[in-house]
Scaffold this active site. Structure first.
Site, PDB file in Angstrom:
ATOM      1  N   SER A 125     -19.429-101.439  32.715  1.00  0.00           N
ATOM      2  CA  SER A 125     -19.597-102.487  31.641  1.00  0.00           C
ATOM      3  C   SER A 125     -20.464-102.201  30.498  1.00  0.00           C
ATOM      4  O   SER A 125     -21.750-101.733  30.825  1.00  0.00           O
ATOM      5  CB  SER A 125     -19.979-103.888  32.528  1.00  0.00           C
ATOM      6  OG  SER A 125     -20.156-104.730  31.681  1.00  0.00           O
ATOM      7  N   TYR A 150     -25.164-108.655  39.222  1.00  0.00           N
ATOM      8  CA  TYR A 150     -23.804-108.062  38.802  1.00  0.00           C
ATOM      9  C   TYR A 150     -24.168-106.849  37.830  1.00  0.00           C
ATOM     10  O   TYR A 150     -23.723-105.612  38.143  1.00  0.00           O
ATOM     11  CB  TYR A 150     -23.067-109.163  38.117  1.00  0.00           C
ATOM     12  CG  TYR A 150     -21.895-108.302  37.481  1.00  0.00           C
ATOM     13  CD1 TYR A 150     -20.693-107.927  38.425  1.00  0.00           C
ATOM     14  CD2 TYR A 150     -21.751-108.442  36.055  1.00  0.00           C
ATOM     15  CE1 TYR A 150     -19.660-107.037  37.686  1.00  0.00           C
ATOM     16  CE2 TYR A 150     -20.664-107.667  35.508  1.00  0.00           C
ATOM     17  CZ  TYR A 150     -19.722-107.232  36.191  1.00  0.00           C
ATOM     18  OH  TYR A 150     -18.743-106.525  35.653  1.00  0.00           O
ATOM     19  N   LYS A 154     -23.856-102.724  38.463  1.00  0.00           N
ATOM     20  CA  LYS A 154     -23.033-101.430  37.489  1.00  0.00           C
ATOM     21  C   LYS A 154     -24.105-100.497  37.167  1.00  0.00           C
ATOM     22  O   LYS A 154     -23.601 -99.383  37.179  1.00  0.00           O
ATOM     23  CB  LYS A 154     -22.507-102.180  36.264  1.00  0.00           C
ATOM     24  CG  LYS A 154     -21.386-103.248  36.593  1.00  0.00           C
ATOM     25  CD  LYS A 154     -20.052-102.559  37.071  1.00  0.00           C
ATOM     26  CE  LYS A 154     -19.177-103.678  37.521  1.00  0.00           C
ATOM     27  NZ  LYS A 154     -17.941-102.876  38.380  1.00  0.00           N
TER      28      LYS A 154
HETATM   29  P1  NAD Z   1     -10.879-108.944  39.458  1.00  0.00           P
HETATM   30  O1  NAD Z   1     -12.003-109.738  40.328  1.00  0.00           O
HETATM   31  O2  NAD Z   1      -9.730-109.491  39.020  1.00  0.00           O
HETATM   32  O3  NAD Z   1     -10.562-107.561  40.449  1.00  0.00           O
HETATM   33  C1  NAD Z   1     -11.301-106.798  41.425  1.00  0.00           C
HETATM   34  C2  NAD Z   1     -10.514-106.730  42.628  1.00  0.00           C
HETATM   35  O4  NAD Z   1     -11.310-105.892  43.510  1.00  0.00           O
HETATM   36  C3  NAD Z   1      -9.945-108.020  43.168  1.00  0.00           C
HETATM   37  O5  NAD Z   1      -8.795-107.852  43.253  1.00  0.00           O
HETATM   38  C4  NAD Z   1     -10.544-108.072  44.300  1.00  0.00           C
HETATM   39  O6  NAD Z   1      -9.927-108.868  45.657  1.00  0.00           O
HETATM   40  C5  NAD Z   1     -11.164-106.615  44.750  1.00  0.00           C
HETATM   41  N1  NAD Z   1     -11.968-106.369  45.471  1.00  0.00           N
HETATM   42  C6  NAD Z   1     -13.321-106.932  45.307  1.00  0.00           C
HETATM   43  N2  NAD Z   1     -14.234-106.394  46.435  1.00  0.00           N
HETATM   44  C7  NAD Z   1     -13.611-105.663  47.042  1.00  0.00           C
HETATM   45  C8  NAD Z   1     -13.857-104.808  48.210  1.00  0.00           C
HETATM   46  N3  NAD Z   1     -15.126-105.154  48.985  1.00  0.00           N
HETATM   47  N4  NAD Z   1     -12.966-104.216  48.807  1.00  0.00           N
HETATM   48  C9  NAD Z   1     -11.773-104.063  48.367  1.00  0.00           C
HETATM   49  N5  NAD Z   1     -11.294-104.929  47.270  1.00  0.00           N
HETATM   50  C10 NAD Z   1     -12.342-105.618  46.596  1.00  0.00           C
HETATM   51  O7  NAD Z   1     -11.689-108.233  38.477  1.00  0.00           O
HETATM   52  P2  NAD Z   1     -11.279-107.465  37.022  1.00  0.00           P
HETATM   53  O8  NAD Z   1     -11.614-108.499  35.773  1.00  0.00           O
HETATM   54  O9  NAD Z   1     -10.053-106.894  36.921  1.00  0.00           O
HETATM   55  O10 NAD Z   1     -12.550-106.349  36.872  1.00  0.00           O
HETATM   56  C11 NAD Z   1     -12.177-104.935  37.715  1.00  0.00           C
HETATM   57  C12 NAD Z   1     -13.423-104.355  37.412  1.00  0.00           C
HETATM   58  O11 NAD Z   1     -13.726-104.214  36.118  1.00  0.00           O
HETATM   59  C13 NAD Z   1     -14.627-104.939  38.190  1.00  0.00           C
HETATM   60  O12 NAD Z   1     -15.268-103.864  38.979  1.00  0.00           O
HETATM   61  C14 NAD Z   1     -15.308-105.551  37.117  1.00  0.00           C
HETATM   62  O13 NAD Z   1     -16.808-105.562  37.718  1.00  0.00           O
HETATM   63  C15 NAD Z   1     -15.142-104.660  35.851  1.00  0.00           C
HETATM   64  N6  NAD Z   1     -15.441-105.428  34.669  1.00  0.00           N
HETATM   65  C16 NAD Z   1     -14.654-106.327  34.380  1.00  0.00           C
HETATM   66  C17 NAD Z   1     -14.896-107.124  33.221  1.00  0.00           C
HETATM   67  C18 NAD Z   1     -14.172-108.353  32.834  1.00  0.00           C
HETATM   68  O14 NAD Z   1     -14.651-109.156  31.829  1.00  0.00           O
HETATM   69  N7  NAD Z   1     -13.046-108.443  33.485  1.00  0.00           N
HETATM   70  C19 NAD Z   1     -15.681-106.314  32.257  1.00  0.00           C
HETATM   71  C20 NAD Z   1     -16.454-105.157  32.623  1.00  0.00           C
HETATM   72  C21 NAD Z   1     -16.322-104.638  33.795  1.00  0.00           C
END
Ligand code: NAD
Ligand code: UDP
Length: 339
Positions: A125, A150, A154
């Site tokens: 991120s 958080y 990362k």
């Molecule tokens: P999200 O919560 O929709 O998706 C994450 C998925 O991971 C979920 O389906 C959840 O059930 C699963 N998960 C969490 N912990 C788990 C575990 N221990 N074992 C198995 N599954 C697990 O989030 P997103 O927005 O799709 O984000 C995806 C990735 O991108 C994340 O790592 C997030 O930190 C990163 N990210 C997101 C953003 C944002 O703004 N959405 C920005 C930067 C980085």
């Protein structure tokens, strides 16, 4: 590269990535514990692509489950989305975040190593840059200064992967630093479905537009930005998902650690976002100014030139499309994946 393991594939970005990998001709295997997602997203991925794939409902911290997965499937590369992502919750429950995100990632990397799978794309991120000295942000800017567990998770996972590559130079690693993902698939069938009160701006705005919430609280109107509200680089989730396909193609060229920003290179303020959403939805988005949110920075946008140069990838969808696609998803699914 043929078969891709997508951890967190039932989530917001993961489900869009599933569609893009399937459409690009890859086989996928999805691992998700569904702690923040619905299995309906995967049903809809199947419906959108007309393609089937295995789904394993399990946790990245479960080493035995991972070993079985790598035994049962011939995985060539891992796209690692699984993680918890709520900034405020991470401040309240740091150990949960460090366990889920860091311990979970370490378990995944160990299982990969044991299975001889050494290609990974990690969801990082822009938060790893902390409060940048200037914008746009390039990949060689210093990282650190994260303001919550958080963000720190990362940062640590990036560092862990860099150390893994030093110890074993056969690894091919992409650290993708996302800016602010928004939007939804054109079909309106998959999109962001936050549980409870949304933390992020775009889902909050769309819930105001659909009538689920009364007004948007704009966190701070005294930032040193043109209209005083925070400026971010919003990127369409389909562009972002396609960046992952490009990253996997690039990693196939050879080992090493590569870092790419995935952003558009331009920022919009909170008020600009609310106005653009009103335009796209034809619904009012009333807002009220509120105090700044702890840990927020004034402005943040990417220099996306490295990704364009090295991956041949560029975000193509503009703000109007981001808002229209979010609105289609929100209005067709006012309660997300719930009936
Ligand atoms: P999200 O919560 O929709 O998706 C994450 C998925 O991971 C979920 O389906 C959840 O059930 C699963 N998960 C969490 N912990 C788990 C575990 N221990 N074992 C198995 N599954 C697990 O989030 P997103 O927005 O799709 O984000 C995806 C990735 O991108 C994340 O790592 C997030 O930190 C990163 N990210 C997101 C953003 C944002 O703004 N959405 C920005 C930067 C980085
Ligand atoms: N924001 C806001 N009201 C909200 C949610 C967010 O004013 O209800 C602002 C926030 O202060 C920031 C921008 O919108 O300036 C983007 O916030 P978000 O949480 O979506 O992403 P961040 O950049 O913080 O990861």
């Amino acid at each position: 590269m043929k078969t891709i393991l997508i951890t967190g594939g039932a989530g917001y970005i993961g489900s869009h990535a599933c569609v893009e990998f399937l459409n690009a001709g890859y086989d996928i295997v999805v691992l998700d514990n569904l702690c923040n997602s619905s299995p309906k997203s995967l049903e809809r991925v199947r419906e959108l692509t007309g393609l089937d794939f295995p789904f394993i409902q399990d946790d990245i911290r479960d080493r035995a489950a991972l070993d079985a997965l790598f035994r049962d499937h011939d995985i060539d590369a891992v796209i690692h989305f699984a993680g918890l992502k709520a900034v405020g919750e991470s401040v309240e429950k740091p150990l949960l975040y460090y366990d889920n995100n860091i311990a979970g990632s370490v378990t995944l990397f160990e299982a990969m190593q044991a299975a001889g799978v050494r290609t990974i794309v990690f969801s990082s991120s822009a938060t790893v840059y902390g409060d940048p000295a200037s914008v746009p942000i390039r990949e060689d800017f210093p990282v650190g200064g994260t303001t919550n567990p958080y963000g720190t998770s990362k940062l640590f996972i990036e560092k862990i992967l860099q150390d893994v590559a030093i110890a074993d130079p056969a690894w091919s690693i992409a650290l993708l630093r996302y800016f602010n993902p928004v939007g939804a698939h054109k079909s309106g069938r998959i999109g962001e479905d936050p549980r409870g009160i949304p933390n992020n701006l775009m889902p909050y705005i769309s819930q105001v537009a659909v009538g689920r919430r009364e007004y948007l609280s704009v966190f701070g109107n005294d930032y040193p930005t043109p209209d005083g509200t925070g400026v971010r680089d919003y990127i369409h989730v389909v562009d972002l998902a396609q960046g992952h396909v490009k990253a996997v193609e690039k990693l196939a060229e050879g080992p090493g650690v590569r870092v790419w920003n995935l952003g558009t290179g331009r920022g919009y303020s909170v008020v600009e976002m609310a106005k653009a959403f009103e335009q796209a939805s034809g619904r009012p988005v009333p807002y009220r100014f509120a105090p700044r949110r702890a840990g927020d920075i004034a402005q943040c946008w990417a220099d996306p030139a490295k990704a364009e140069r090295e991956l041949g990838w560029k975000a193509r969808r503009g703000l109007e499309e981001m808002c229209e696609d979010t609105w289609r998803w929100q209005s067709l699914n006012p309660n997300g994946y719930e009936p």
